[in-house]
Scaffold this motif. Structure first.
Motif, PDB file in Angstrom:
ATOM      1  N   ASP A 155       7.729  15.718  -7.938  1.00  0.00           N
ATOM      2  CA  ASP A 155       8.973  14.953  -7.837  1.00  0.00           C
ATOM      3  C   ASP A 155       8.653  13.463  -7.919  1.00  0.00           C
ATOM      4  N   MET A 156       9.648  12.614  -7.710  1.00  0.00           N
ATOM      5  CA  MET A 156       9.424  11.175  -7.932  1.00  0.00           C
ATOM      6  C   MET A 156       8.548  10.531  -6.855  1.00  0.00           C
ATOM      7  N   ARG A 157       8.275  11.279  -5.783  1.00  0.00           N
ATOM      8  CA  ARG A 157       7.371  10.728  -4.759  1.00  0.00           C
ATOM      9  C   ARG A 157       5.950  11.245  -4.945  1.00  0.00           C
ATOM     10  N   THR A 158       5.680  11.795  -6.123  1.00  0.00           N
ATOM     11  CA  THR A 158       4.371  12.385  -6.387  1.00  0.00           C
ATOM     12  C   THR A 158       3.571  11.543  -7.360  1.00  0.00           C
ATOM     13  N   MET A 159       2.275  11.445  -7.073  1.00  0.00           N
ATOM     14  CA  MET A 159       1.309  10.855  -8.000  1.00  0.00           C
ATOM     15  C   MET A 159       0.549  12.019  -8.616  1.00  0.00           C
ATOM     16  N   GLY A 216       2.665   0.113  -2.782  1.00  0.00           N
ATOM     17  CA  GLY A 216       1.408   0.165  -3.511  1.00  0.00           C
ATOM     18  C   GLY A 216       0.914  -1.225  -3.852  1.00  0.00           C
ATOM     19  N   ASP A 217       0.644  -1.442  -5.127  1.00  0.00           N
ATOM     20  CA  ASP A 217       0.250  -2.763  -5.616  1.00  0.00           C
ATOM     21  C   ASP A 217       1.456  -3.385  -6.314  1.00  0.00           C
ATOM     22  N   PRO A 218       1.723  -4.695  -6.074  1.00  0.00           N
ATOM     23  CA  PRO A 218       2.932  -5.286  -6.649  1.00  0.00           C
ATOM     24  C   PRO A 218       2.838  -5.473  -8.161  1.00  0.00           C
ATOM     25  N   VAL A 247       1.487  -3.196 -10.226  1.00  0.00           N
ATOM     26  CA  VAL A 247       1.463  -1.899 -10.913  1.00  0.00           C
ATOM     27  C   VAL A 247       2.875  -1.311 -10.896  1.00  0.00           C
ATOM     28  N   PHE A 248       3.543  -1.369 -12.041  1.00  0.00           N
ATOM     29  CA  PHE A 248       4.910  -0.864 -12.182  1.00  0.00           C
ATOM     30  C   PHE A 248       5.789  -1.324 -11.026  1.00  0.00           C
ATOM     31  N   ALA A 249       5.737  -2.638 -10.724  1.00  0.00           N
ATOM     32  CA  ALA A 249       6.483  -3.125  -9.560  1.00  0.00           C
ATOM     33  C   ALA A 249       6.926  -4.570  -9.745  1.00  0.00           C
ATOM     34  N   SER A 252      -2.803   0.819  -4.646  1.00  0.00           N
ATOM     35  CA  SER A 252      -1.844   1.518  -5.490  1.00  0.00           C
ATOM     36  C   SER A 252      -1.891   3.030  -5.238  1.00  0.00           C
ATOM     37  N   ALA A 253      -0.780   3.710  -5.551  1.00  0.00           N
ATOM     38  CA  ALA A 253      -0.663   5.146  -5.281  1.00  0.00           C
ATOM     39  C   ALA A 253      -1.807   5.940  -5.914  1.00  0.00           C
ATOM     40  N   ALA A 254      -2.253   5.518  -7.109  1.00  0.00           N
ATOM     41  CA  ALA A 254      -3.338   6.249  -7.766  1.00  0.00           C
ATOM     42  C   ALA A 254      -4.625   6.149  -6.954  1.00  0.00           C
ATOM     43  N   TYR A 299       2.469   7.680 -12.958  1.00  0.00           N
ATOM     44  CA  TYR A 299       3.467   7.154 -12.025  1.00  0.00           C
ATOM     45  C   TYR A 299       4.845   7.567 -12.524  1.00  0.00           C
ATOM     46  N   ASN A 300       5.828   7.579 -11.646  1.00  0.00           N
ATOM     47  CA  ASN A 300       7.208   7.935 -12.009  1.00  0.00           C
ATOM     48  C   ASN A 300       7.233   9.206 -12.872  1.00  0.00           C
ATOM     49  N   PRO A 301       6.622  10.301 -12.412  1.00  0.00           N
ATOM     50  CA  PRO A 301       6.454  11.456 -13.300  1.00  0.00           C
ATOM     51  C   PRO A 301       7.765  12.147 -13.645  1.00  0.00           C
ATOM     52  N   GLY A 310      -0.579  14.211  -5.392  1.00  0.00           N
ATOM     53  CA  GLY A 310      -0.453  13.569  -4.076  1.00  0.00           C
ATOM     54  C   GLY A 310       0.999  13.209  -3.848  1.00  0.00           C
ATOM     55  N   ARG A 311       1.560  13.688  -2.738  1.00  0.00           N
ATOM     56  CA  ARG A 311       2.965  13.370  -2.463  1.00  0.00           C
ATOM     57  C   ARG A 311       3.066  12.618  -1.139  1.00  0.00           C
ATOM     58  N   ASP A 312       3.795  11.508  -1.137  1.00  0.00           N
ATOM     59  CA  ASP A 312       3.968  10.711   0.094  1.00  0.00           C
ATOM     60  C   ASP A 312       2.631  10.364   0.743  1.00  0.00           C
ATOM     61  N   ILE A 313       1.645  10.086  -0.070  1.00  0.00           N
ATOM     62  CA  ILE A 313       0.310   9.760   0.459  1.00  0.00           C
ATOM     63  C   ILE A 313       0.401   8.531   1.361  1.00  0.00           C
ATOM     64  N   GLY A 314      -0.316   8.592   2.485  1.00  0.00           N
ATOM     65  CA  GLY A 314      -0.293   7.470   3.432  1.00  0.00           C
ATOM     66  C   GLY A 314       0.943   7.449   4.312  1.00  0.00           C
ATOM     67  N   ARG A 315       1.804   8.441   4.174  1.00  0.00           N
ATOM     68  CA  ARG A 315       3.017   8.510   5.006  1.00  0.00           C
ATOM     69  C   ARG A 315       2.945   9.784   5.846  1.00  0.00           C
ATOM     70  N   PRO A 316       3.808   9.884   6.863  1.00  0.00           N
ATOM     71  CA  PRO A 316       3.689  11.037   7.773  1.00  0.00           C
ATOM     72  C   PRO A 316       3.788  12.392   7.067  1.00  0.00           C
ATOM     73  N   GLY A 353       0.859  -1.181   0.000  1.00  0.00           N
ATOM     74  CA  GLY A 353       0.000   0.000   0.000  1.00  0.00           C
ATOM     75  C   GLY A 353       0.892   1.226   0.000  1.00  0.00           C
ATOM     76  N   PRO A 354       0.301   2.410   0.101  1.00  0.00           N
ATOM     77  CA  PRO A 354       1.091   3.629  -0.048  1.00  0.00           C
ATOM     78  C   PRO A 354       2.042   3.893   1.120  1.00  0.00           C
ATOM     79  N   GLY A 355       1.771   3.338   2.299  1.00  0.00           N
ATOM     80  CA  GLY A 355       2.712   3.608   3.387  1.00  0.00           C
ATOM     81  C   GLY A 355       2.190   3.258   4.758  1.00  0.00           C
TER      82      GLY A 355
HETATM   83  N1  SAH Z   1       3.669  -0.241  -7.225  1.00  0.00           N
HETATM   84  C1  SAH Z   1       3.513   1.167  -6.869  1.00  0.00           C
HETATM   85  C2  SAH Z   1       4.068   2.109  -7.907  1.00  0.00           C
HETATM   86  C3  SAH Z   1       5.546   2.051  -8.077  1.00  0.00           C
HETATM   87  S1  SAH Z   1       6.113   3.250  -9.244  1.00  0.00           S
HETATM   88  C4  SAH Z   1       2.026   1.445  -6.636  1.00  0.00           C
HETATM   89  O1  SAH Z   1       1.178   0.624  -7.020  1.00  0.00           O
HETATM   90  O2  SAH Z   1       1.727   2.485  -6.055  1.00  0.00           O
HETATM   91  C5  SAH Z   1       6.627   4.530  -8.159  1.00  0.00           C
HETATM   92  C6  SAH Z   1       5.750   5.755  -8.343  1.00  0.00           C
HETATM   93  O3  SAH Z   1       4.517   5.569  -7.664  1.00  0.00           O
HETATM   94  C7  SAH Z   1       6.322   7.020  -7.731  1.00  0.00           C
HETATM   95  O4  SAH Z   1       7.217   7.664  -8.631  1.00  0.00           O
HETATM   96  C8  SAH Z   1       5.086   7.854  -7.501  1.00  0.00           C
HETATM   97  O5  SAH Z   1       4.638   8.424  -8.713  1.00  0.00           O
HETATM   98  C9  SAH Z   1       4.066   6.781  -7.123  1.00  0.00           C
HETATM   99  N2  SAH Z   1       3.945   6.612  -5.659  1.00  0.00           N
HETATM  100  C10 SAH Z   1       4.282   5.526  -4.956  1.00  0.00           C
HETATM  101  N3  SAH Z   1       3.976   5.688  -3.654  1.00  0.00           N
HETATM  102  C11 SAH Z   1       3.415   6.893  -3.538  1.00  0.00           C
HETATM  103  C12 SAH Z   1       2.861   7.642  -2.446  1.00  0.00           C
HETATM  104  N4  SAH Z   1       2.853   7.139  -1.215  1.00  0.00           N
HETATM  105  N5  SAH Z   1       2.355   8.863  -2.696  1.00  0.00           N
HETATM  106  C13 SAH Z   1       2.338   9.341  -3.950  1.00  0.00           C
HETATM  107  N6  SAH Z   1       2.855   8.696  -5.011  1.00  0.00           N
HETATM  108  C14 SAH Z   1       3.378   7.491  -4.813  1.00  0.00           C
END
Ligand code: SAH
Length: 588
Positions: free
Chosen positions: A559-563, A420-422, A424-426, A455-457, A504-506, A535-541, A349-351
């Motif tokens: 950034d790379m932690r953003t959806m 997130g989900d294993p 989805v891009f994982a 998943s992050a989305a 993802y991975n923007p 959404g950045r670091d969703i589900g995290r502190p 999951g997201p965190g």
């Molecule tokens: N398997 C993961 C995706 C991995 S790809 C899933 O299903 O969520 C990594 C990308 O996912 C990141 O670059 C970012 O765009 C997004 N991401 C992963 N965790 C995130 C989170 N907690 N908040 C926002 N975006 C997240």
């Protein structure tokens, strides 16, 4: 031998922390669980009642440093189903009282004595047999099973009424008990693999000392359905047949089915669902051994190959495909051959722990080995001290997938962690890619399963409202594994089709210009007022959520932690109490 799970030591406030830490020193790998926001310990929980129920349901022993009444109310809804009950104890915050509440057959009184000794107080033992004999005769250690609990209770009440007993057979755990023993007693505690014959004056305890080897040639079986827990009807029938043959062999020798320690099969049959189901029916672990089928494929040869202990072959029926070995002592199934290895690919999951599915938590709890990118493995905690962690750099995905199969095919229980989900891009696709490319039959025999995650989305969409309420697509903007031209083409089609898009991975340091290029393409098809959720670091502190328009959006906001969720022409934003973004379910 399977040791008791380490207890969860649960506290509500800082006042209990000292006592909790003292109790913790008694149990290797135990952790102190504390109410979030009140006090810091090893594990944080949000609410006491669901947390205790969850621990109880998982069979975790509970030491709760609070009023006995609170503990009873919390677990009460689960009590009617008195299956496997873990020990549950209430301990006074200041360490002045320890009260065993539940789990009489799971050693609660033993724990109460241990904790009481450490706190230098008398335990509040209420079990009469325990009070008198200093042990629960109805609670033999691992590797032994009581033949019949009803008979056992009668037996103990006879002892309480003043009778004495003989002990026949090896029961080292009774040596310290203050049992009224006499060699000429009418009553006897009998340690034997033989079936109980119904006599009331004997307390029969079975050492798990029989290993049954089976060769299921006689029984038809089909390959497992990928990734399902369901067993086919043919396999169920085959399993019932195997279990019945083992039971009748035991019976033919006067052996109790509770004396069975393990079911043993040939490594060649590792992936056969019928064998797994048969072991489940017999309620014993399933183990495997290599056996040279060209020389001898009898079930007795499996026993010879797997057993390192002295044993007597009682039964060797080639036609029935069953052989039995009887050891003079209880047998530790972990020492016989090896287990079928397991590889479970999970998403965290997201965190936050609440957004991890219970099946993923369960897989983590049962794992011997955990693999994944270091940051994710940390998120998967708390882990048990005995669990091996293989952290790696994020980039070596195929290498990590192969490593997972190497470990699992050696019999380990491996969990591969993704965020997130294993799927989805994982890692799930990398794991299947590795398996697809391998000719190794040991890899094919691994019990592989994939557990989904949030998943992050999805996590980002839920925070914002429901931007994915209508048709949408998920795209990775990373051109590490695909050419940029493909990304451009897909963006164009998706934008043109008016799909909501989750990116993802923007962006990353290695891919600085791609996002601007992508947004230029999207802007050719979508109006400047299109809603965009970040959404950045969703589900995290450190979570942050912003909504902007496509016109306002700058790649510097990402950034790379953003959806990034780019709305369609119908995605809307409004404020009622809070601000919400959603895409209506209908379309004109
Ligand atoms: N398997 C993961 C995706 C991995 S790809 C899933 O299903 O969520 C990594 C990308 O996912 C990141 O670059 C970012 O765009 C997004 N991401 C992963 N965790 C995130 C989170 N907690 N908040 C926002 N975006 C997240």
């Amino acid at each position: 031998m399977a040791r008791m799970m380490p207890p969860a030591i649960v506290i509500l406030g800082a006042g209990a922390l000292d006592t909790a830490r003292r109790i913790q020193t008694l149990y290797a790998d135990s952790q102190v669980h504390a109410l979030q926001g009140r006090v810091e310990a090893d594990v944080a929980y949000a609410e006491l009642s669901p947390h205790l129920r969850d621990l109880y349901a998982r069979g975790t022993p509970i030491v709760a440093l609070c009023a006995a009444g609170i503990v009873i109310r919390c677990v009460a809804p689960l009590l009617s189903n008195k299956g496997a009950e873990p020990p549950v104890l209430a301990v006074a915050e200041d360490g002045s009282a320890v009260v065993p509440l539940l789990g009489g057959l799971a050693g609660v009184n033993v724990m109460a004595r241990e904790i009481a000794a450490a706190l230098a107080i008398p335990p509040a033992i209420t079990t009469s047999g325990e009070l008198r004999f200093g042990t629960c005769v109805l609670n033999p250690p691992d590797g032994y099973a009581l033949a019949d609990i009803g008979q056992g209770k009668r037996f103990v009440s006879d002892l309480l009424a003043g009778e004495s007993t003989r002990v026949e057979g090896d029961a080292p755990w009774l040596d310290d008990a203050q049992l009224p023993r006499s060699p000429s007693a009418r009553l006897a505690i009998r340690i034997t693999p033989r079936a109980w014959n119904g006599r009331d004056d004997e307390l029969v305890i079975h050492p798990r000392s029989v290993v049954a080897a089976v060769t299921p040639e006689a029984v038809a079986s089909t390959p497992a359905q990928a990734n399902t827990a369901a067993t086919s009807t043919a396999d169920k029938d085959a399993a019932a047949e195997i279990a019945a043959r083992v039971r009748s062999s035991l019976e033919a020798h006067g052996l109790a089915s509770l004396s069975l320690a393990a079911l043993l099969g040939s490594s060649e049959h590792m992936a056969e669902p019928a064998l797994a189901e048969a072991a489940a029916l017999l309620n014993v672990p399933l183990r495997f051994t290599d056996c040279d089928a060209a020389i001898d494929e009898s079930p007795a040869s499996l026993l010879r190959a797997a057993l390192r202990i002295p044993y007597e072959t009682l039964h060797d029926d080639h036609v029935q495909g069953v052989a039995l070995a009887l050891s003079p002592l209880a047998v530790d199934p972990g020492t016989i051959g090896r287990a079928r290895g397991r590889l479970t690919v999970i998403g965290l999951g997201p965190g936050s722990a609440e957004l991890m599915v219970p099946a993923a938590r369960k897989a983590l709890d049962q794992a011997t080995d955990i693999l994944g990118y270091e940051t994710y493995v940390k998120m998967a905690g708390p882990l048990r001290a005995g669990q091996r962690v293989h952290g790696t750099d994020n980039r070596e995905e195929m290498q990590r997938a192969r490593h997972a199969f190497e470990l699992a095919s050696a019999g380990r229980s491996v969990v591969m962690v993704s965020s997130g989900d294993p799927g989805v891009f994982a890692m799930a696709a990398a794991v299947l890619e590795a398996l697809d490319a391998s000719e190794d039959s040991a890899w094919a025999a691994v019990e592989l399963s994939i557990v989904p995650g949030v998943s992050a989305a999805m996590a980002t969409a839920a925070q914002a409202g429901a931007p994915l309420g209508h048709d949408f697509c998920m795209l990775s903007l990373s051109d590490n594994l695909k050419p940029w031209s493909i990304i451009e083409k897909r963006l164009r089609h998706a934008a043109q089709a008016d799909l909501v898009m989750a990116f993802y991975n923007p962006i990353s340091r290695a891919r600085p210009w791609q996002l601007d290029k992508a947004l230029d393409i999207v802007r050719e098809y979508r109006a400047a007022h299109t809603q965009v959720v970040l959404g950045r670091d969703i589900g995290r502190p450190a979570a942050t959520l912003r909504t902007v328009t496509l016109g306002e959006l700058r790649s510097a906001d990402v950034d790379m932690r953003t959806m990034l969720i780019v709305g369609s022409s119908t995605t809307r934003r409004f404020t009622r109490g809070a601000q919400w973004v959603y895409t209506p379910r209908w379309y004109e």
